[in-house]
Design a protein around this motif. Structure first.
Motif, short mmCIF file in Angstrom:
data_model
loop_
_atom_site.label_atom_id
_atom_site.label_comp_id
_atom_site.label_asym_id
_atom_site.label_seq_id
_atom_site.Cartn_x
_atom_site.Cartn_y
_atom_site.Cartn_z
N ILE A 152 1.74 13.40 -52.83
CA ILE A 152 2.62 14.32 -53.53
C ILE A 152 3.33 15.26 -52.56
O ILE A 152 4.50 15.56 -52.72
N THR A 153 2.63 15.70 -51.54
CA THR A 153 3.27 16.60 -50.59
C THR A 153 4.21 15.82 -49.69
O THR A 153 3.92 14.71 -49.27
N ASP A 154 5.36 16.41 -49.43
CA ASP A 154 6.35 15.77 -48.56
C ASP A 154 5.84 15.76 -47.13
O ASP A 154 5.09 16.63 -46.71
N VAL A 155 6.28 14.76 -46.39
CA VAL A 155 6.02 14.73 -44.96
C VAL A 155 6.88 15.83 -44.35
O VAL A 155 8.10 15.80 -44.46
N ASN A 156 6.23 16.81 -43.76
CA ASN A 156 6.97 17.90 -43.14
C ASN A 156 7.18 17.55 -41.68
O ASN A 156 6.37 17.87 -40.83
N VAL A 157 8.28 16.88 -41.42
CA VAL A 157 8.56 16.37 -40.09
C VAL A 157 8.76 17.50 -39.09
O VAL A 157 8.35 17.39 -37.95
N GLU A 166 5.46 13.32 -30.25
CA GLU A 166 5.08 14.50 -29.47
C GLU A 166 4.82 14.15 -28.00
O GLU A 166 5.02 14.97 -27.11
N ALA A 167 4.37 12.94 -27.74
CA ALA A 167 4.05 12.51 -26.38
C ALA A 167 5.31 12.11 -25.60
O ALA A 167 5.20 11.75 -24.43
N TYR A 168 6.46 12.16 -26.22
CA TYR A 168 7.71 11.72 -25.59
C TYR A 168 8.76 12.83 -25.65
O TYR A 168 9.64 12.82 -26.51
N PRO A 169 8.69 13.80 -24.74
CA PRO A 169 9.63 14.93 -24.79
C PRO A 169 11.09 14.50 -24.68
O PRO A 169 11.97 15.13 -25.28
N GLU A 170 11.36 13.42 -23.93
CA GLU A 170 12.75 12.96 -23.80
C GLU A 170 13.27 12.49 -25.16
O GLU A 170 14.44 12.69 -25.49
N LEU A 171 12.40 11.84 -25.93
CA LEU A 171 12.80 11.36 -27.26
C LEU A 171 13.05 12.55 -28.19
O LEU A 171 14.04 12.56 -28.92
N LYS A 172 12.17 13.53 -28.15
CA LYS A 172 12.35 14.72 -28.99
C LYS A 172 13.67 15.42 -28.70
O LYS A 172 14.27 16.03 -29.58
N ALA A 173 14.13 15.33 -27.45
CA ALA A 173 15.37 15.99 -27.06
C ALA A 173 16.61 15.14 -27.31
O ALA A 173 17.73 15.64 -27.23
N ASP A 174 16.43 13.86 -27.62
CA ASP A 174 17.55 12.94 -27.82
C ASP A 174 18.37 13.34 -29.05
O ASP A 174 17.84 13.56 -30.14
N ALA A 175 19.70 13.44 -28.86
CA ALA A 175 20.59 13.86 -29.95
C ALA A 175 20.55 12.89 -31.13
O ALA A 175 20.55 13.31 -32.28
N SER A 176 20.52 11.59 -30.84
CA SER A 176 20.47 10.60 -31.93
C SER A 176 19.18 10.76 -32.73
O SER A 176 19.20 10.71 -33.96
N PHE A 177 18.08 10.97 -32.03
CA PHE A 177 16.80 11.15 -32.71
C PHE A 177 16.83 12.40 -33.58
O PHE A 177 16.39 12.37 -34.73
N LYS A 178 17.36 13.49 -33.05
CA LYS A 178 17.42 14.73 -33.83
C LYS A 178 18.26 14.55 -35.09
O LYS A 178 17.90 15.04 -36.16
N THR A 179 19.38 13.85 -34.95
CA THR A 179 20.26 13.60 -36.10
C THR A 179 19.53 12.75 -37.15
O THR A 179 19.57 13.06 -38.35
N LEU A 180 18.87 11.69 -36.70
CA LEU A 180 18.14 10.82 -37.63
C LEU A 180 16.98 11.57 -38.27
O LEU A 180 16.70 11.41 -39.46
N GLN A 181 16.30 12.38 -37.49
CA GLN A 181 15.20 13.18 -38.02
C GLN A 181 15.70 14.08 -39.14
O GLN A 181 15.11 14.14 -40.22
N ALA A 182 16.80 14.79 -38.90
CA ALA A 182 17.36 15.69 -39.91
C ALA A 182 17.79 14.90 -41.15
O ALA A 182 17.57 15.35 -42.28
N ARG A 183 18.39 13.74 -40.95
CA ARG A 183 18.84 12.91 -42.07
C ARG A 183 17.65 12.45 -42.92
O ARG A 183 17.69 12.51 -44.14
N ILE A 184 16.59 12.02 -42.27
CA ILE A 184 15.41 11.53 -43.00
C ILE A 184 14.71 12.68 -43.72
O ILE A 184 14.26 12.53 -44.86
N ILE A 185 14.64 13.85 -43.09
CA ILE A 185 14.06 15.02 -43.77
C ILE A 185 14.86 15.33 -45.03
O ILE A 185 14.29 15.58 -46.09
#
Length: 190
Positions: A180-185, A110-129
């Protein structure tokens, strides 16, 4: 051949067929547990392979958060070790540590807006979710398969066949209540 011998032969054939049916049913259950574990194993391996990519993407932006990244990698290693050993107790503990460390990582992002906007990060985030959700589904299927197997090998007359041929109970994949509850990324990214 007399009537008594024919009746005895028929009874023996019926008992033999019933025994074969019970044995084959127990074999099917045992292999269903193995297949269910294999499904979890594949997903854990895929997640194991994705996490270093996520950490590397984060490292490019998060120069001062090494401790957070190291926790993710340590938890990843613990899950891998438990997975390879088929140690359900260690796996449940390692999964909890991984979920916690991933939650911490995504909170720090959350403290790194550039990272949150990074396409690779978004793809990896979606894959891990997606992998987290699939692991939860497969974990449920695995535990259902284990439960069916364990009940059947204790029921009469299956217990006789199970003991005679060495069928064993399997360990359920249990998690602590907070695991038991999933990490809701998604919610961590606002």
């Amino acid at each position: 051949m007399g009537t008594a011998q024919i009746v005895t032969l028929i009874i023996l054939v019926i008992v033999a067929l019933y025994t074969i049916l019970l044995y084959n049913g127990l074999v099917t259950l045992k292999h269903n547990v193995g297949r269910a574990w294999s499904n979890i194993d594949v997903l854990l391996k895929q997640r194991h392979d994705e996490l270093p990519k996520l950490v590397e993407t984060c490292k490019q932006y998060m120069q001062f958060e090494q401790q957070t990244l190291e926790k993710v990698m340590q938890a990843r290693a613990a899950v891998s070790t438990a997975r390879e050993a088929h140690n359900m107790a260690a796996l449940s503990s390692a999964e909890g540590a991984l979920r916690t460390s991933l939650g911490g990582l995504f909170a720090v992002v959350e403290a790194y807006p550039e990272l949150k906007a990074d396409a690779s990060f978004k793809t990896l985030q979606a894959r891990i979710i997606g992998l987290e959700n699939a692991i939860a589904d497969r974990r449920e299927f695995y535990n259902d398969s284990v439960n069916i197997n364990n009940v059947r090998i204790e029921q009469f007359p299956d217990v006789i066949i199970a003991k005679k041929f060495g069928f064993k109970a399997f360990e359920l994949l249990r998690f602590k209540a907070d695991e038991i509850t999933d990490v809701n990324v998604k919610t961590l990214f606002g």
